[in-house]
Design a protein around this motif. Structure first.
Motif, PDB file in Angstrom:
ATOM      1  N   THR A   1       3.363 -14.231   2.631  1.00 40.45           N
ATOM      2  CA  THR A   1       4.084 -14.044   1.377  1.00 40.45           C
ATOM      3  C   THR A   1       5.103 -12.924   1.485  1.00 40.45           C
ATOM      4  N   ILE A   2       6.259 -13.158   0.892  1.00 37.76           N
ATOM      5  CA  ILE A   2       7.328 -12.161   0.892  1.00 37.76           C
ATOM      6  C   ILE A   2       6.957 -10.972   0.011  1.00 37.76           C
ATOM      7  N   GLY A   3       6.099 -11.187  -0.999  1.00 41.58           N
ATOM      8  CA  GLY A   3       5.642 -10.126  -1.899  1.00 41.58           C
ATOM      9  C   GLY A   3       4.267  -9.632  -1.498  1.00 41.58           C
ATOM     10  N   ALA A   4       4.155  -9.154  -0.273  1.00 42.46           N
ATOM     11  CA  ALA A   4       2.854  -8.818   0.313  1.00 42.46           C
ATOM     12  C   ALA A   4       2.236  -7.549  -0.287  1.00 42.46           C
ATOM     13  N   VAL A   5       0.931  -7.614  -0.552  1.00 43.58           N
ATOM     14  CA  VAL A   5       0.147  -6.435  -0.935  1.00 43.58           C
ATOM     15  C   VAL A   5      -0.011  -5.530   0.278  1.00 43.58           C
ATOM     16  N   THR A   6      -0.323  -6.129   1.415  1.00 44.66           N
ATOM     17  CA  THR A   6      -0.453  -5.420   2.689  1.00 44.66           C
ATOM     18  C   THR A   6       0.129  -6.323   3.782  1.00 44.66           C
ATOM     19  N   PRO A   7       0.493  -5.765   4.943  1.00 40.86           N
ATOM     20  CA  PRO A   7       0.940  -6.617   6.040  1.00 40.86           C
ATOM     21  C   PRO A   7      -0.163  -7.615   6.412  1.00 40.86           C
ATOM     22  N   GLY A   8       0.215  -8.871   6.530  1.00 37.44           N
ATOM     23  CA  GLY A   8      -0.760  -9.919   6.831  1.00 37.44           C
ATOM     24  C   GLY A   8      -1.139 -10.743   5.615  1.00 37.44           C
ATOM     25  N   HIS A   9      -0.594 -10.429   4.435  1.00 37.03           N
ATOM     26  CA  HIS A   9      -0.909 -11.142   3.193  1.00 37.03           C
ATOM     27  C   HIS A   9      -0.471 -12.603   3.321  1.00 37.03           C
TER      28      HIS A   9
END
Length: 149
Positions: A35-43
């Motif tokens: 996802t482009i709107g990531a909570v953390t890297p790897g979302h």
């Protein structure tokens, strides 16, 4: 339900190959994208190939595959080399549940100490009588659904 045919749906556009996506996994029923709107890297987002707005619109077999894929992606995150001390799996079904893109999707994202993600709520303890009443309401809802077979 139609296979990725909803006009204006960004996830349907991704599924059709008309919008960019970074895709770590795909099969005949789901696509997993970063996802482009990531909570953390790897979302990650697990997206069914059929357009379904929410749980009510998705058949149980496809839903089961979405969740099974989410489980596998969570396990993959732990082995990925990305910072991952834990995993959240989250589905928002409806505007009141914070759904923003109205094509069902399952969030799977790595967690680590001080990553900044929080779920704030009033986690009060409920009286047993209220819990029993709620359980009865859920049983009524299950009866309305009928047998899963």
């Amino acid at each position: 339900m139609r296979e990725h045919e909803e006009p204006g749906c960004v996830f349907c556009a991704i599924l059709r190959g008309e919008a960019e996506a970074s895709i770590p996994y795909a099969d005949d029923r789901v696509m997993v994208i970063m996802t482009i709107g990531a909570v953390t890297p790897g979302h990650l987002l697990v997206i069914p190939r059929v357009h379904a707005v929410g749980l009510e619109d998705l058949d149980e077999e496809t839903s089961t595959h979405v969740w099974r894929t989410g489980h596998r992606m969570g396990r993959a995150l732990r082995r990925s080399g990305l910072r991952c001390e834990g995993v959240n799996i989250f589905l928002a079904d409806g505007k009141a549940a914070f759904q923003e893109v109205f094509h069902l999707h399952l969030h799977v994202f790595p967690r680590f100490k001080e990553d900044g993600f929080r779920i704030e709520a009033d986690w009060g303890t409920r009286d047993r009588g209220l819990l029993d009443r709620d359980a009865e309401a859920v049983r009524s809802g299950l009866a309305a659904l009928g047998s899963p077979d």
